[in-house]
Scaffold this active site. Structure first.
Site, PDB file in Angstrom:
ATOM      1  N   ALA A  54     -32.607  51.224 -70.724  1.00 45.30           N
ATOM      2  CA  ALA A  54     -33.361  51.224 -71.982  1.00 45.30           C
ATOM      3  C   ALA A  54     -32.555  51.885 -73.099  1.00 45.30           C
ATOM      4  CB  ALA A  54     -34.709  51.921 -71.789  1.00 45.30           C
ATOM      5  N   ASN A  82     -31.611  56.322 -63.182  1.00 43.62           N
ATOM      6  CA  ASN A  82     -31.951  55.413 -62.088  1.00 43.62           C
ATOM      7  C   ASN A  82     -31.197  54.103 -62.220  1.00 43.62           C
ATOM      8  OD1 ASN A  82     -33.682  56.989 -60.641  1.00 43.62           O
ATOM      9  ND2 ASN A  82     -35.553  56.085 -61.468  1.00 43.62           N
ATOM     10  N   GLY A  87     -30.679  48.477 -57.745  1.00 44.17           N
ATOM     11  CA  GLY A  87     -30.170  47.393 -56.901  1.00 44.17           C
ATOM     12  C   GLY A  87     -29.493  46.247 -57.636  1.00 44.17           C
ATOM     13  N   GLY A  88     -29.486  46.308 -58.958  1.00 43.23           N
ATOM     14  CA  GLY A  88     -28.787  45.272 -59.719  1.00 43.23           C
ATOM     15  C   GLY A  88     -29.484  43.919 -59.734  1.00 43.23           C
ATOM     16  N   ARG A 333     -46.059  46.397 -50.131  1.00 39.17           N
ATOM     17  CA  ARG A 333     -45.414  47.707 -50.016  1.00 39.17           C
ATOM     18  C   ARG A 333     -46.382  48.823 -49.632  1.00 39.17           C
ATOM     19  NH1 ARG A 333     -41.069  47.764 -55.098  1.00 39.17           N
ATOM     20  NH2 ARG A 333     -39.506  46.500 -54.053  1.00 39.17           N
ATOM     21  N   GLU A 473     -38.951  52.826 -68.108  1.00 37.06           N
ATOM     22  CA  GLU A 473     -39.920  53.298 -67.110  1.00 37.06           C
ATOM     23  C   GLU A 473     -40.830  54.401 -67.641  1.00 37.06           C
ATOM     24  OE1 GLU A 473     -38.120  53.819 -63.196  1.00 37.06           O
ATOM     25  OE2 GLU A 473     -39.927  54.798 -62.455  1.00 37.06           O
TER      26      GLU A 473
END
Ligand SMILES: Cc1cc2nc3c(=O)[nH]c(=O)nc-3n(C[C@H](O)[C@H](O)[C@H](O)COP(=O)(O)OP(=O)(O)OC[C@H]3O[C@@H](n4cnc5c(N)ncnc54)[C@H](O)[C@@H]3O)c2cc1C
Lengths: 506, 117
Positions: A54, A82, A87-88, A333, A473
């Site tokens: 961001a 983060n 994880g890209g 999840r 986030e």
């Protein structure tokens, strides 16, 4: 912390130790105050707090729109938050690769998938805004030099393949080029600089910030407070609060220190709480997502997470006390995380369950070799060996494997109703690879409320707080109950760009 | 070049402050900085050294070469790693007055045999 030791074997969650330590030595928090009579130490055109997706996207966009003097402040010694360990995986609709692969997609379709995962409480306008600009964000990374695997992936909850992944399978494949780009464009980047509060004008508008310089995270050295005037305003891009055990337990008491965390140590949430003090609206704070694919044998996301995400469909998860399965290995999840947390020994101590996979099937994932090499997973030639290693009752385990292999054959899981499509022909047989499972707190859906201009709304007036923008986030409500995988990168980047655009127009 | 830098650092010895909390961990530091705390504590004795302090004598690219790993594991090089490139400040993993774990151990179990904790 004692509970953690009970899990034995290894030091449980290294990152957690750091976060807890930091909380203890944190100096008394400075808070926002009136700017009347304040002596400004510096004057800056655009102040950005936080150096993840961001913050970086905001800085680049501001520069492109002609801002002269853009500064990013990061409290850690290193940049990226983060985002640098992520994880890209990057979702976007109507992309060149979708065209090439003949995938039919649209902004509406991506929004519909996300609304379903959000279970009725997601913010449709924000989701549509992000999906509409996701391709621009992807283009920004390509222009900066990010490289992606030459194929698309279809992640859980997405109705089509729309996810790119960096060739290094990590968000650093984006943050590194963006950071480089920022510097090329003349963005000033400051590490060890901690935001500690706003300085506000007569009408509650944000005029500047209090910044602690020479700040050493988790260490007992106070540094020095300076006052920075932000001419166009402040963009808060400080990320989530998953590493702050007190704050997350205030929202969800089950998320004790016993549940690990995949986040970078800096995800401690004080930027968000400072915005609440100013009047921002808190949304969906209690919706905190845990990853059921993590391992107690390494910290953070590590290597096991991607290994098990890939292997769950053709593996069995076993309660070590009983030798039996205890969940549908591909349920959502939350269902799985709760089932794992219920695996305990006779004294009620945590007994992390194990995931058993045939080596023949697991080895197709690039992480399998690393998982074994770095001792966070093990290979066994027989059930006997495996049962002995984890102290699992042998006969029930043997019976369970036989029973499950029956389900593989019939394609029907009579125990937990797992969808066996991807398990077809994949019998559980020796040699095996095994990892231990334990959920880790992963993503904070909640945060401050923003509109589609990335303006932060005031809880009493309903109007935007002047001079204050937020992205990433740290914002809440966008995803609702559950965020779909790979949908955070587009959100963070699009909202960062949006904040810069709004600010340059204001 | 390197010797020159060491000489410079040695030169600073004359400024030595005698209140010493021994530099116990790295022998070569004992020789070079001896009792001159300011050789590292460039921001004052009570402050942590700046992120640049170590770079007066150490060269990151040089270090990255020394800790290079095989192609498959190339991003596990602590001095040039996947997440932060060559930018990780030394103090994230190294310390003279206390023991420290490498930052990677937050998430990974890589072995760094020569790393002194
Ligand atoms: C291991 C992992 C894997 C993930 N994988 C994916 C994925 O593949 N795809 C996807 O879409 N999402 C993924 N996510 C989620 C996604 O990575 C995050 O939501 C995203 O990186 C958040 O970006 P951000 O810019 O909002 O915040 P961050 O990247 O966290 O950056 C915030 C920065 O602000 C700094 N900061 C905080 N407080 C202060 C303060 N007071 N003063 C100064 N600085 C401060 C922090 O240190 C941090 O560097 C993953 C998350 C994790 C943890």
């Amino acid at each position: 912390m004692n509970k953690i030791d009970l899990l034995g074997r290894r030091k449980f969650i290294t990152g957690l130790g750091i976060a807890a330590g930091a909380a203890m030595v944190a100096p008394a928090m400075a808070v926002s105050e009136k700017a009347t009579g304040i002596k400004w130490d510096q004057e800056i055109e655009i102040v950005i707090i936080g150096s993840g997706f961001a913050g970086l996207a905001a800085a680049i966009e501001a520069k492109k729109l002609g801002a002269k003097d853009v500064h990013i402040f990061e409290k850690m010694s290193y940049f990226g938050g983060n985002s640098a360990i992520n994880g890209g995986l990057f979702a976007a609709p109507v992309t060149p690769m979708q065209q090439k692969e003949g995938v039919e997609d649209s902004v509406e379709r991506m929004v519909a998938d996300q609304l379903a995962a959000g279970r009725g409480i997601a913010d449709e306008a924000l989701l549509r805004h992000v999906a509409s600009h996701a391709m621009e964000a992807l283009q920004m990374t390509l222009d900066a030099g990010s490289e992606y695997h030459p194929y698309l992936q279809q992640l859980g909850g997405h109705s089509v393949a729309r996810t790119y992944q960096t060739t290094v399978s990590c968000g650093a494949g984006i943050t590194q080029p963006l950071l480089k780009k920022c510097r090329e464009l003349g963005v000033n980047t400051h590490n060890r600089s901690k935001f500690e509060g706003f300085l506000v004008g007569e009408k509650g508008e944000v005029l500047g910030i209090k910044m602690r310089e020479n700040y050493h995270f988790g260490e007992d050295q106070p540094g020095k407070i300076i006052h920075i005037r932000a001419k166009r305003g402040v963009i808060m891009a400080t990320g989530g609060f998953a590493q702050n055990v007190n704050l997350r337990m205030a929202q969800d008491p089950t998320l004790t220190s016993e549940v690990g965390c995949t986040n970078a140590p800096g995800a401690t949430g004080e930027g968000m709480y400072e915005m609440f003090r100013l009047g921002a609206i808190p949304v969906h704070l209690a919706h905190i997502q845990s990853g059921p694919w993590a391992s107690p044998d390494e910290g953070g996301f590590g290597y096991v997470s991607n290994y098990s995400i890939y292997n769950f469909p053709h593996s069995i998860a076993i309660n070590r006390l009983t030798g039996k399965r205890f969940m549908d290995e591909i349920a959502d999840r939350k269902t799985r995380a709760d089932a794992e947390l219920a695996c305990r020994d006779e004294q009620g101590n945590a007994l992390p369950p194990i995931l058993i996979t045939s080596y023949a099937d697991s080895k197709k994932h690039p992480n399998t070799e690393k998982v074994i090499k770095y001792n966070v997973g093990w290979k066994f030639d027989s059930v006997e060996e495996l049962a002995k290693h984890f102290n699992v009752p042998l006969n029930p385990l043997k019976a369970q494997i036989e029973e499950y292999n029956g389900y593989v054959k019939t394609g029907k899981d009579a125990q937990f109703g797992k969808n066996m499509t991807k398990a077809k022909d994949k019998y559980i047989k020796a040699p095996f690879t095994v990892v231990r499972l334990w959920p880790k707190v992963h993503y904070c859906q909640g945060g401050v409320m923003v509109n589609t201009k990335a303006e932060v709304k005031d809880s009493f007036t309903g109007e935007p707080i002047k001079g204050l923008y937020a992205a990433g986030e740290v914002c809440g409500g966008i995803h609702g109950v559950s965020r779909l995988g790979s949908c955070s990168i587009p959100e963070c980047m699009v909202m960062g760009m949006t904040a810069a655009r709004s600010m340059m127009k204001a | 070049m390197k010797t020159l830098k060491i000489m410079l650092a040695l030169g600073m010895l004359s400024l030595a402050s005698l209140s010493v909390q021994a530099v116990e961990i790295r022998d070569h530091h004992k020789e070079v900085i001896g009792k001159d705390c300011k050789a590292c504590h460039d921001k004052g004795i009570k402050q942590f050294p700046s992120d640049q302090a170590c770079l007066q004598c150490h060269d990151v690219s040089e270090l990255a070469k020394q800790t290079a790993r095989s192609e498959q594991d190339k991003w596990q090089n602590p001095h040039n790693n996947l997440h932060y490139g060559k930018e990780l400040p030394c103090q994230e993993c190294h310390s003279e007055h206390e023991t420290k774990k490498p930052l990677c151990s937050n998430c990974h179990t890589f072995k760094y045999d020569k790393h002194k904790e």
